[in-house]
Design a protein around this motif. Sequence first.
Motif, PDB file in Angstrom:
ATOM      1  N   MET A 129      -9.929  11.534   5.343  1.00  0.00           N
ATOM      2  CA  MET A 129      -8.675  11.469   4.587  1.00  0.00           C
ATOM      3  C   MET A 129      -8.500  10.042   4.067  1.00  0.00           C
ATOM      4  O   MET A 129      -8.832   9.076   4.762  1.00  0.00           O
ATOM      5  CB  MET A 129      -7.487  11.808   5.479  1.00  0.00           C
ATOM      6  CG  MET A 129      -7.537  13.166   6.136  1.00  0.00           C
ATOM      7  SD  MET A 129      -7.382  14.526   4.995  1.00  0.00           S
ATOM      8  CE  MET A 129      -5.627  14.475   4.670  1.00  0.00           C
ATOM      9  N   LEU A 130      -7.985   9.953   2.846  1.00  0.00           N
ATOM     10  CA  LEU A 130      -7.532   8.661   2.340  1.00  0.00           C
ATOM     11  C   LEU A 130      -6.078   8.550   2.755  1.00  0.00           C
ATOM     12  O   LEU A 130      -5.222   9.288   2.263  1.00  0.00           O
ATOM     13  CB  LEU A 130      -7.677   8.592   0.822  1.00  0.00           C
ATOM     14  CG  LEU A 130      -7.157   7.309   0.182  1.00  0.00           C
ATOM     15  CD1 LEU A 130      -7.897   6.088   0.723  1.00  0.00           C
ATOM     16  CD2 LEU A 130      -7.261   7.384  -1.316  1.00  0.00           C
ATOM     17  N   ALA A 131      -5.800   7.693   3.712  1.00  0.00           N
ATOM     18  CA  ALA A 131      -4.442   7.563   4.257  1.00  0.00           C
ATOM     19  C   ALA A 131      -3.564   6.681   3.378  1.00  0.00           C
ATOM     20  O   ALA A 131      -2.422   7.036   3.085  1.00  0.00           O
ATOM     21  CB  ALA A 131      -4.495   7.002   5.667  1.00  0.00           C
ATOM     22  N   MET A 166       0.842  -1.181   0.000  1.00  0.00           N
ATOM     23  CA  MET A 166       0.000   0.000   0.000  1.00  0.00           C
ATOM     24  C   MET A 166       0.884   1.239   0.000  1.00  0.00           C
ATOM     25  O   MET A 166       1.948   1.237   0.589  1.00  0.00           O
ATOM     26  CB  MET A 166      -0.906   0.007   1.232  1.00  0.00           C
ATOM     27  CG  MET A 166      -2.009  -1.037   1.185  1.00  0.00           C
ATOM     28  SD  MET A 166      -3.093  -1.014   2.629  1.00  0.00           S
ATOM     29  CE  MET A 166      -4.092   0.388   2.281  1.00  0.00           C
ATOM     30  N   LYS A 167       0.410   2.270  -0.670  1.00  0.00           N
ATOM     31  CA  LYS A 167       1.170   3.515  -0.693  1.00  0.00           C
ATOM     32  C   LYS A 167       0.487   4.565   0.179  1.00  0.00           C
ATOM     33  O   LYS A 167      -0.735   4.569   0.346  1.00  0.00           O
ATOM     34  CB  LYS A 167       1.341   4.037  -2.114  1.00  0.00           C
ATOM     35  CG  LYS A 167       0.065   4.519  -2.760  1.00  0.00           C
ATOM     36  CD  LYS A 167       0.331   5.050  -4.157  1.00  0.00           C
ATOM     37  CE  LYS A 167      -0.986   5.486  -4.798  1.00  0.00           C
ATOM     38  NZ  LYS A 167      -0.792   6.035  -6.113  1.00  0.00           N
ATOM     39  N   PHE A 168       1.286   5.440   0.737  1.00  0.00           N
ATOM     40  CA  PHE A 168       0.806   6.529   1.574  1.00  0.00           C
ATOM     41  C   PHE A 168       0.233   7.610   0.661  1.00  0.00           C
ATOM     42  O   PHE A 168       0.885   8.035  -0.288  1.00  0.00           O
ATOM     43  CB  PHE A 168       1.963   7.075   2.409  1.00  0.00           C
ATOM     44  CG  PHE A 168       1.564   8.138   3.369  1.00  0.00           C
ATOM     45  CD1 PHE A 168       0.792   7.834   4.478  1.00  0.00           C
ATOM     46  CD2 PHE A 168       1.955   9.447   3.181  1.00  0.00           C
ATOM     47  CE1 PHE A 168       0.425   8.815   5.372  1.00  0.00           C
ATOM     48  CE2 PHE A 168       1.604  10.433   4.072  1.00  0.00           C
ATOM     49  CZ  PHE A 168       0.825  10.115   5.174  1.00  0.00           C
ATOM     50  N   VAL A 169      -1.013   8.059   0.922  1.00  0.00           N
ATOM     51  CA  VAL A 169      -1.680   9.058   0.093  1.00  0.00           C
ATOM     52  C   VAL A 169      -1.916  10.342   0.879  1.00  0.00           C
ATOM     53  O   VAL A 169      -1.531  11.423   0.460  1.00  0.00           O
ATOM     54  CB  VAL A 169      -3.027   8.518  -0.455  1.00  0.00           C
ATOM     55  CG1 VAL A 169      -3.752   9.581  -1.253  1.00  0.00           C
ATOM     56  CG2 VAL A 169      -2.809   7.272  -1.292  1.00  0.00           C
ATOM     57  N   ALA A 227     -13.701  -4.972  -5.995  1.00  0.00           N
ATOM     58  CA  ALA A 227     -12.558  -5.502  -6.745  1.00  0.00           C
ATOM     59  C   ALA A 227     -11.452  -6.009  -5.811  1.00  0.00           C
ATOM     60  O   ALA A 227     -10.348  -6.313  -6.268  1.00  0.00           O
ATOM     61  CB  ALA A 227     -11.994  -4.422  -7.671  1.00  0.00           C
ATOM     62  N   GLU A 228     -11.741  -6.072  -4.515  1.00  0.00           N
ATOM     63  CA  GLU A 228     -10.823  -6.556  -3.483  1.00  0.00           C
ATOM     64  C   GLU A 228      -9.591  -5.681  -3.323  1.00  0.00           C
ATOM     65  O   GLU A 228      -8.517  -6.155  -2.945  1.00  0.00           O
ATOM     66  CB  GLU A 228     -10.462  -8.026  -3.715  1.00  0.00           C
ATOM     67  CG  GLU A 228     -11.672  -8.934  -3.629  1.00  0.00           C
ATOM     68  CD  GLU A 228     -11.343 -10.410  -3.739  1.00  0.00           C
ATOM     69  OE1 GLU A 228     -10.190 -10.771  -4.048  1.00  0.00           O
ATOM     70  OE2 GLU A 228     -12.265 -11.206  -3.502  1.00  0.00           O
ATOM     71  N   GLU A 229      -9.744  -4.377  -3.588  1.00  0.00           N
ATOM     72  CA  GLU A 229      -8.689  -3.404  -3.305  1.00  0.00           C
ATOM     73  C   GLU A 229      -8.884  -2.930  -1.865  1.00  0.00           C
ATOM     74  O   GLU A 229     -10.014  -2.690  -1.434  1.00  0.00           O
ATOM     75  CB  GLU A 229      -8.786  -2.207  -4.241  1.00  0.00           C
ATOM     76  CG  GLU A 229      -8.564  -2.551  -5.695  1.00  0.00           C
ATOM     77  CD  GLU A 229      -8.835  -1.369  -6.583  1.00  0.00           C
ATOM     78  OE1 GLU A 229      -7.892  -0.906  -7.239  1.00  0.00           O
ATOM     79  OE2 GLU A 229      -9.983  -0.898  -6.607  1.00  0.00           O
ATOM     80  N   ILE A 230      -7.789  -2.778  -1.133  1.00  0.00           N
ATOM     81  CA  ILE A 230      -7.867  -2.358   0.260  1.00  0.00           C
ATOM     82  C   ILE A 230      -7.359  -0.933   0.399  1.00  0.00           C
ATOM     83  O   ILE A 230      -6.306  -0.587  -0.144  1.00  0.00           O
ATOM     84  CB  ILE A 230      -7.090  -3.325   1.165  1.00  0.00           C
ATOM     85  CG1 ILE A 230      -7.743  -4.697   1.052  1.00  0.00           C
ATOM     86  CG2 ILE A 230      -7.039  -2.807   2.600  1.00  0.00           C
ATOM     87  CD1 ILE A 230      -7.251  -5.745   1.952  1.00  0.00           C
ATOM     88  N   PHE A 231      -8.148  -0.113   1.115  1.00  0.00           N
ATOM     89  CA  PHE A 231      -7.823   1.287   1.370  1.00  0.00           C
ATOM     90  C   PHE A 231      -7.907   1.544   2.864  1.00  0.00           C
ATOM     91  O   PHE A 231      -8.646   0.865   3.577  1.00  0.00           O
ATOM     92  CB  PHE A 231      -8.832   2.210   0.674  1.00  0.00           C
ATOM     93  CG  PHE A 231      -8.790   2.169  -0.823  1.00  0.00           C
ATOM     94  CD1 PHE A 231      -8.058   3.102  -1.531  1.00  0.00           C
ATOM     95  CD2 PHE A 231      -9.493   1.193  -1.524  1.00  0.00           C
ATOM     96  CE1 PHE A 231      -8.026   3.081  -2.923  1.00  0.00           C
ATOM     97  CE2 PHE A 231      -9.464   1.167  -2.921  1.00  0.00           C
ATOM     98  CZ  PHE A 231      -8.729   2.112  -3.614  1.00  0.00           C
TER      99      PHE A 231
END
Length: 81
Positions: A70-72, A1-4, A55-59
Amino acid sequence: MKFVNKPVPVEVRISADGVPQPVAFAWEGRRYKVAGRGRTWVEDDARCFLVMTPAEEIFELRLLPDGRWMLARAPERSHIA
């Protein structure tokens, strides 16, 4: 995961015990429906939520004390040349 760490609009449902539950959010011009919720915790006075899309993406979403969302973190996207 990337930091946003970017503000995002989040659609929420309030549970019977008064806890906000994300049901959808928008990011990069796209609306993501929350298909599942994982772990929740409090960090630096923010309520944090791990959510999964159909779509099984995790946020990771964070609700700040002032009510902003916030999207972390978001999934890494592969870049195809």
